[in-house]
Design a protein around this motif. Structure first.
Motif, mmCIF file in Angstrom:
data_model
loop_
_atom_site.group_PDB
_atom_site.id
_atom_site.type_symbol
_atom_site.label_atom_id
_atom_site.label_comp_id
_atom_site.label_asym_id
_atom_site.label_seq_id
_atom_site.Cartn_x
_atom_site.Cartn_y
_atom_site.Cartn_z
ATOM 1 N N THR A 37 3.092 5.866 -2.926
ATOM 2 C CA THR A 37 4.272 6.627 -3.323
ATOM 3 C C THR A 37 4.329 6.786 -4.842
ATOM 4 O O THR A 37 4.660 7.858 -5.356
ATOM 5 C CB THR A 37 5.553 5.927 -2.825
ATOM 6 O OG1 THR A 37 5.472 5.768 -1.420
ATOM 7 C CG2 THR A 37 6.788 6.729 -3.180
ATOM 8 N N ILE A 38 3.993 5.730 -5.563
ATOM 9 C CA ILE A 38 4.035 5.788 -7.028
ATOM 10 C C ILE A 38 2.943 6.702 -7.576
ATOM 11 O O ILE A 38 3.187 7.506 -8.476
ATOM 12 C CB ILE A 38 3.925 4.364 -7.613
ATOM 13 C CG1 ILE A 38 5.194 3.570 -7.271
ATOM 14 C CG2 ILE A 38 3.708 4.410 -9.114
ATOM 15 C CD1 ILE A 38 5.100 2.102 -7.606
ATOM 16 N N LYS A 39 1.744 6.590 -7.033
ATOM 17 C CA LYS A 39 0.627 7.395 -7.530
ATOM 18 C C LYS A 39 0.753 8.859 -7.124
ATOM 19 O O LYS A 39 0.267 9.732 -7.813
ATOM 20 C CB LYS A 39 -0.704 6.853 -7.010
ATOM 21 C CG LYS A 39 -1.155 5.600 -7.696
ATOM 22 C CD LYS A 39 -2.540 5.223 -7.217
ATOM 23 C CE LYS A 39 -3.073 4.036 -7.985
ATOM 24 N NZ LYS A 39 -4.410 3.660 -7.539
ATOM 25 N N GLY A 40 1.368 9.113 -6.018
ATOM 26 C CA GLY A 40 1.476 10.486 -5.538
ATOM 27 C C GLY A 40 0.245 10.857 -4.734
ATOM 28 O O GLY A 40 -0.705 10.083 -4.590
ATOM 29 N N PRO A 41 0.235 12.077 -4.211
ATOM 30 C CA PRO A 41 -0.913 12.496 -3.400
ATOM 31 C C PRO A 41 -2.147 12.671 -4.275
ATOM 32 O O PRO A 41 -2.061 13.083 -5.427
ATOM 33 C CB PRO A 41 -0.459 13.825 -2.797
ATOM 34 C CG PRO A 41 0.607 14.319 -3.684
ATOM 35 C CD PRO A 41 1.271 13.101 -4.283
ATOM 36 N N VAL A 42 -3.282 12.352 -3.704
ATOM 37 C CA VAL A 42 -4.559 12.480 -4.419
ATOM 38 C C VAL A 42 -5.099 13.871 -4.175
ATOM 39 O O VAL A 42 -5.338 14.281 -3.037
ATOM 40 C CB VAL A 42 -5.564 11.403 -3.927
ATOM 41 C CG1 VAL A 42 -6.888 11.585 -4.627
ATOM 42 C CG2 VAL A 42 -4.991 10.025 -4.153
ATOM 43 N N ILE A 43 -5.290 14.634 -5.263
ATOM 44 C CA ILE A 43 -5.835 15.990 -5.182
ATOM 45 C C ILE A 43 -7.222 15.957 -5.768
ATOM 46 O O ILE A 43 -7.418 15.517 -6.904
ATOM 47 C CB ILE A 43 -4.958 16.995 -5.955
ATOM 48 C CG1 ILE A 43 -3.539 16.975 -5.383
ATOM 49 C CG2 ILE A 43 -5.565 18.382 -5.926
ATOM 50 C CD1 ILE A 43 -2.546 17.788 -6.175
ATOM 51 N N ARG A 75 0.827 -1.215 0.000
ATOM 52 C CA ARG A 75 0.000 0.000 0.000
ATOM 53 C C ARG A 75 0.860 1.264 0.000
ATOM 54 O O ARG A 75 0.566 2.228 -0.707
ATOM 55 C CB ARG A 75 -0.932 0.007 1.210
ATOM 56 C CG ARG A 75 -2.060 -0.957 1.099
ATOM 57 C CD ARG A 75 -2.958 -0.865 2.304
ATOM 58 N NE ARG A 75 -4.040 -1.822 2.199
ATOM 59 C CZ ARG A 75 -4.800 -2.202 3.198
ATOM 60 N NH1 ARG A 75 -4.602 -1.692 4.410
ATOM 61 N NH2 ARG A 75 -5.761 -3.071 3.019
ATOM 62 N N ASP A 76 1.928 1.264 0.787
ATOM 63 C CA ASP A 76 2.814 2.424 0.828
ATOM 64 C C ASP A 76 3.492 2.654 -0.515
ATOM 65 O O ASP A 76 3.632 3.795 -0.969
ATOM 66 C CB ASP A 76 3.861 2.266 1.919
ATOM 67 C CG ASP A 76 3.279 2.334 3.322
ATOM 68 O OD1 ASP A 76 2.130 2.825 3.450
ATOM 69 O OD2 ASP A 76 3.944 1.886 4.275
ATOM 70 N N LEU A 77 3.929 1.570 -1.168
ATOM 71 C CA LEU A 77 4.565 1.710 -2.477
ATOM 72 C C LEU A 77 3.593 2.245 -3.519
ATOM 73 O O LEU A 77 3.950 3.094 -4.336
ATOM 74 C CB LEU A 77 5.138 0.363 -2.925
ATOM 75 C CG LEU A 77 6.384 -0.101 -2.182
ATOM 76 C CD1 LEU A 77 6.773 -1.503 -2.624
ATOM 77 C CD2 LEU A 77 7.534 0.855 -2.404
#
Length: 100
Positions: free
Chosen positions: A88-94, A83-85
């Motif tokens: 990290t790959i997707k980046g923050p959800v805006i 889940r952390d990876l």
């Protein structure tokens, strides 16, 4: 005090069931004891390996029992790492609407 027809039938049936089940107690208790001994032996023979799941067969007194040894904490840690990876790959959800 008189006995009814139901009592005359039910009492011998209950006594025969009691006699039959008490005859089964000795062999059943022996098998239960053997199963308990093998289960205790399996608990004592832990093999800590690096894997999350390990399959083995234990033998004791001619009784064989399949054992699956698992490490739930390692599975939880692997799921958290995944889940952390992904985060990290997707980046923050805006949000598309923006902050309100």
């Amino acid at each position: 005090m008189g006995f009814s027809l139901e009592a005359m039938v039910a009492i011998p049936c209950c006594l025969s069931i009691l006699a039959h089940t008490s005859g089964l107690v000795a062999p059943l208790s022996k098998e239960v004891r053997q199963t308990a001994e093998v289960s205790v032996y399996a608990c004592l023979q832990t093999r800590s390996s690096g894997s999350t799941c390990c399959h083995m067969t234990l033998n004791r007194n001619g009784i064989e029992i399949p054992v699956v040894e698992t490490s739930p904490q390692r599975a939880v840690e692997a799921i958290s790492l995944t889940r952390d990876l992904i985060a990290t790959i997707k980046g923050p959800v805006i949000p598309e609407d923006g902050p309100e």
